[in-house]
Design an enzyme around this catalytic site. Structure first.
Site, PDB file in Angstrom:
ATOM      1  N   GLY A  71      -5.110  -0.678   8.546  1.00 22.67           N
ATOM      2  CA  GLY A  71      -4.263   0.402   8.438  1.00 22.67           C
ATOM      3  C   GLY A  71      -3.394  -0.460   6.908  1.00 22.67           C
ATOM      4  N   GLY A 131      29.038  13.614  19.161  1.00 21.42           N
ATOM      5  CA  GLY A 131      28.413  14.358  20.091  1.00 21.42           C
ATOM      6  C   GLY A 131      27.332  15.992  19.443  1.00 21.42           C
ATOM      7  CB  THR A 180      -1.853  15.012   8.757  1.00 23.15           C
ATOM      8  OG1 THR A 180      -1.191  13.810   8.771  1.00 23.15           O
ATOM      9  CG2 THR A 180      -1.341  15.952   8.671  1.00 23.15           C
ATOM     10  NE  ARG A 234      34.040  18.328  16.872  1.00 26.08           N
ATOM     11  CZ  ARG A 234      34.495  18.375  18.494  1.00 26.08           C
ATOM     12  NH1 ARG A 234      34.828  19.299  19.125  1.00 26.08           N
ATOM     13  NH2 ARG A 234      34.808  17.319  19.285  1.00 26.08           N
ATOM     14  CB  THR A 242       4.425  -0.017   6.157  1.00 26.74           C
ATOM     15  OG1 THR A 242       4.061  -0.475   5.523  1.00 26.74           O
ATOM     16  CG2 THR A 242       3.906   0.498   7.224  1.00 26.74           C
ATOM     17  CB  SER A 243       9.481   0.527   3.872  1.00 29.91           C
ATOM     18  OG  SER A 243       9.911   1.138   3.716  1.00 29.91           O
ATOM     19  CD  GLN A 299      28.363   7.249  14.131  1.00 31.34           C
ATOM     20  OE1 GLN A 299      27.631   7.198  14.763  1.00 31.34           O
ATOM     21  NE2 GLN A 299      29.720   6.841  14.919  1.00 31.34           N
ATOM     22  CD  GLU A 333       0.202  10.600   1.863  1.00 26.91           C
ATOM     23  OE1 GLU A 333       0.775   9.991   0.986  1.00 26.91           O
ATOM     24  OE2 GLU A 333       0.830  11.699   2.908  1.00 26.91           O
ATOM     25  N   PRO A 391      -8.340   1.844  13.389  1.00 25.21           N
ATOM     26  CG  PRO A 391      -9.671   2.604  15.666  1.00 25.21           C
ATOM     27  CD  PRO A 391      -9.875   2.604  14.567  1.00 25.21           C
TER      28      PRO A 391
HETATM   29  N1  COS Z   1      -4.965   2.921  -8.380  1.00 23.67           N
HETATM   30  C1  COS Z   1      -6.460   2.080  -8.857  1.00 23.67           C
HETATM   31  N2  COS Z   1      -6.944   1.345  -8.462  1.00 23.67           N
HETATM   32  C2  COS Z   1      -6.152   0.653  -7.258  1.00 23.67           C
HETATM   33  C3  COS Z   1      -5.145   1.280  -6.479  1.00 23.67           C
HETATM   34  C4  COS Z   1      -4.233   2.847  -7.445  1.00 23.67           C
HETATM   35  N3  COS Z   1      -3.661   2.750  -6.824  1.00 23.67           N
HETATM   36  N4  COS Z   1      -4.757   0.946  -5.696  1.00 23.67           N
HETATM   37  C5  COS Z   1      -5.770  -0.734  -6.549  1.00 23.67           C
HETATM   38  N5  COS Z   1      -6.722  -0.330  -6.852  1.00 23.67           N
HETATM   39  C6  COS Z   1      -7.773  -1.017  -7.104  1.00 23.67           C
HETATM   40  C7  COS Z   1      -7.519  -2.620  -7.540  1.00 23.67           C
HETATM   41  O1  COS Z   1      -7.484  -2.442  -8.798  1.00 23.67           O
HETATM   42  C8  COS Z   1      -8.456  -3.724  -7.554  1.00 23.67           C
HETATM   43  O2  COS Z   1      -9.835  -3.063  -8.341  1.00 23.67           O
HETATM   44  P1  COS Z   1     -10.211  -4.108  -9.097  1.00 23.67           P
HETATM   45  O3  COS Z   1     -10.828  -5.177  -7.974  1.00 23.67           O
HETATM   46  O4  COS Z   1     -11.159  -3.816 -10.011  1.00 23.67           O
HETATM   47  O5  COS Z   1      -9.408  -4.876  -9.892  1.00 23.67           O
HETATM   48  C9  COS Z   1      -8.744  -2.639  -5.688  1.00 23.67           C
HETATM   49  O6  COS Z   1      -8.906  -1.496  -5.740  1.00 23.67           O
HETATM   50  C10 COS Z   1      -8.608  -3.889  -5.051  1.00 23.67           C
HETATM   51  O7  COS Z   1      -7.198  -3.627  -4.504  1.00 23.67           O
HETATM   52  P2  COS Z   1      -6.583  -4.792  -3.913  1.00 23.67           P
HETATM   53  O8  COS Z   1      -7.328  -5.605  -4.274  1.00 23.67           O
HETATM   54  O9  COS Z   1      -5.255  -3.981  -4.714  1.00 23.67           O
HETATM   55  O10 COS Z   1      -6.663  -4.219  -2.607  1.00 23.67           O
HETATM   56  P3  COS Z   1      -5.965  -4.425  -1.425  1.00 23.67           P
HETATM   57  O11 COS Z   1      -7.431  -4.451  -0.539  1.00 23.67           O
HETATM   58  O12 COS Z   1      -4.960  -5.842  -1.923  1.00 23.67           O
HETATM   59  O13 COS Z   1      -4.894  -3.544  -0.786  1.00 23.67           O
HETATM   60  C11 COS Z   1      -2.735  -2.591  -0.632  1.00 23.67           C
HETATM   61  C12 COS Z   1      -3.479  -3.472  -1.102  1.00 23.67           C
HETATM   62  C13 COS Z   1      -2.133  -3.188   0.253  1.00 23.67           C
HETATM   63  C14 COS Z   1      -1.811  -2.200  -1.790  1.00 23.67           C
HETATM   64  C15 COS Z   1      -3.780  -1.140  -0.538  1.00 23.67           C
HETATM   65  O14 COS Z   1      -4.596  -1.138   0.993  1.00 23.67           O
HETATM   66  C16 COS Z   1      -2.741   0.093   0.969  1.00 23.67           C
HETATM   67  O15 COS Z   1      -2.034   1.113  -0.215  1.00 23.67           O
HETATM   68  N6  COS Z   1      -2.713  -0.011   2.121  1.00 23.67           N
HETATM   69  C17 COS Z   1      -1.906   0.523   3.023  1.00 23.67           C
HETATM   70  C18 COS Z   1      -2.548   1.950   2.999  1.00 23.67           C
HETATM   71  C19 COS Z   1      -1.941   3.337   3.412  1.00 23.67           C
HETATM   72  O16 COS Z   1      -1.189   3.533   3.159  1.00 23.67           O
HETATM   73  N7  COS Z   1      -2.598   3.481   4.430  1.00 23.67           N
HETATM   74  C20 COS Z   1      -1.681   5.063   5.013  1.00 23.67           C
HETATM   75  C21 COS Z   1      -2.907   6.298   4.729  1.00 23.67           C
HETATM   76  S1  COS Z   1      -1.667   7.360   5.673  1.00 23.67           S
HETATM   77  S2  COS Z   1      -2.356   8.784   5.106  1.00 23.67           S
END
Ligand code: COS
Length: 405
Positions: free
Chosen positions: A131, A360, A158, A288, A385-386, A356, A383, A128
């Site tokens: 995200g 219809g 999922t 069509r 967002t954009s 589009q 997985e 919650p």
């Molecule tokens: N591969 C390996 N290591 C990674 C990595 C990756 N793809 N992404 C981040 N890391 C590591 C970083 O290198 C960092 O390590 P160090 O501190 O040792 O350098 C650590 O993880 C933290 O990374 P960062 O500071 O970039 O983390 P943030 O909290 O700023 O988050 C984002 C980064 C926003 C990219 C991340 O939280 C994210 O992907 N969020 C979206 C989550 C998501 O997709 N959720 C959907 C799930 S639905 S299945």
């Protein structure tokens, strides 16, 4: 000659498309209407090997390459995104964290039933309050001797209902931020045991379920309606340390690595939806007639479809290139984000345009494009967002620029 696909890939594509035409097309509309999980088809996809494509043969999988897996996801999505996300979430999110980061004992215990499609798996990251900002996890794991007591709630998961095996994140050291997060395998019974028995799938009951793990309310979603999405609740769940995946504190990084591969999967899924929408638009506009000629003969319609076909080709290159880097063991996090960003926004655009040009008819459920339009939206969200993909890309650009200085 194709830069990416060999004869095995082409044969696999043919097999997936033939499966989809026989087994998915006749039921997709109904499953979407009733938001029903396609147990018969899941069982059949397991028998076809689609639920374990990139998993080594000795662990029950097909031992194929990453591109083969993406082709399965892409070509299922061309017909129905719910089936495609079921394969994708089960494989990348549900099975590969154990395969990549687990111990030998964990691999032998959990991977074969997952890879053979006897049980379904998933992964629990989102909460919650965590995200896009995934490291804000509140789910807490506290050590108790040789076990961990875990409390928390994972949302939008999922297979949380239908599945049995999940790798989840939990905070083991709150002082250390993203470095205080650890992964654990938890298990629970499926919410639909009668259907599982009817179709002859399996269960990991004999391995024992984790007490205190259960599925919450099923989400009533706009799209991907035949896929199962629920809350996964961990209420005083007692998990043996044997079920810890990877080292303590490595859970966030390992999930980020898993998501890199997952994002290429969502790019392939998006690509499939875009292709399916163009297939439908081409067929309809060539049948069509209005103002005495086929709709396709109007140049603005041709231009729309030509633009989409060009962008689909670009998305294909981005996705298969990311897959190639992944297969070579090279860094591909930026390329995965680019492929996912581009392909997911493209499938939204392609489905809107398909509706589009079909007018219809496109807006009714007699044709699959209105479902595809609803299915497309979540590709820009799930997985990452954009906006998250753009954050990932921008951070890589800054790092690359710094390396050049
Ligand atoms: N591969 C390996 N290591 C990674 C990595 C990756 N793809 N992404 C981040 N890391 C590591 C970083 O290198 C960092 O390590 P160090 O501190 O040792 O350098 C650590 O993880 C933290 O990374 P960062 O500071 O970039 O983390 P943030 O909290 O700023 O988050 C984002 C980064 C926003 C990219 C991340 O939280 C994210 O992907 N969020 C979206 C989550 C998501 O997709 N959720 C959907 C799930 S639905 S299945």
């Amino acid at each position: 000659m194709d830069l990416y696909l060999n004869d095995h890939h082409r044969a696999l594509v043919k097999r997936v498309r033939s499966f989809a035409e026989d087994a998915i097309v006749p039921v997709a509309r109904d499953l979407d209407h009733t938001s029903t999980f396609p147990w018969e088809n899941v069982r059949a996809m397991g028998e076809e090997g689609f639920l374990g494509i990139p998993i080594p043969k000795e662990l029950g999988g097909q031992g194929m390459d990453g591109l083969s897996y993406l082709l399965v996801v892409q070509n299922l999505a061309r017909y129905d995104a719910s089936h495609a996300i079921t394969v994708s979430a089960h494989t990348t999110l549900g099975t590969t964290p154990i395969l990549r980061f687990g111990t030998d004992a964990q691999r032998k215990r959990f991977v074969p039933p997952l890879a053979r499609g006897e049980v379904l798996g998933g992964f629990g990251l989102t909460e919650p309050d965590a995200g896009s900002d995934a490291s804000r996890s509140r789910t807490r794991a506290i050590r108790e001797g040789e076990s961990w007591r875990i409390n928390g709630s994972k949302i939008f998961i999922t297979h949380a209902g239908v599945g049995e095996v999940f790798t989840v994140t939990a905070v083991t050291d709150p002082e250390r931020g993203s470095k205080g997060i650890t992964n654990f395998i938890v298990t629970k019974p499926t919410t639909e045991p009668e259907r599982v028995r009817e179709v002859g799938m399996g269960s990991i009951e004999s391995e024992g379920y984790t007490e205190g793990v259960r599925a919450g309310k099923k989400e009533d979603k706009m799209g991907w309606r035949a896929s199962d999405t629920r809350e996964l609740l961990l209420e005083d769940a007692l998990v043996s340390d044997e079920n810890r995946v990877g080292e303590e504190g490595r859970g966030f990084v390992n999930f980020m690595k898993t998501l890199d591969s997952g994002r290429v999967g969502i790019a392939a899924l998006s690509l499939g939806i875009a292709e399916g929408a163009v297939d439908a638009a081409l067929e309809y506009t060539n049948k069509r007639k209005q103002f005495g000629r086929k709709i396709f003969d109007f140049q603005p319609v041709q231009f729309r479809i030509a633009d989409l076909a060009t962008e689909i080709q670009a998305a294909r290159h981005l996705t298969y290139h990311a897959a190639w880097l992944m297969e070579q063991g090279r860094p591909f996090s930026k390329e995965a984000a680019m492929a996912k960003l581009f392909a997911s926004e493209l499938c939204m655009k392609a489905t809107i345009q398909a509706v589009q040009v079909m007018g219809g008819a496109g807006y009714t459920d007699e044709y699959p494009v209105e479902r595809m339009l609803r299915d497309a939206k979540v590709c820009e969200i799930g997985e990452g967002t954009s906006e998250v993909q753009k954050m990932v890309i921008a951070r890589h650009l800054v790092r690359e620029a710094a390396e050049l200085m």
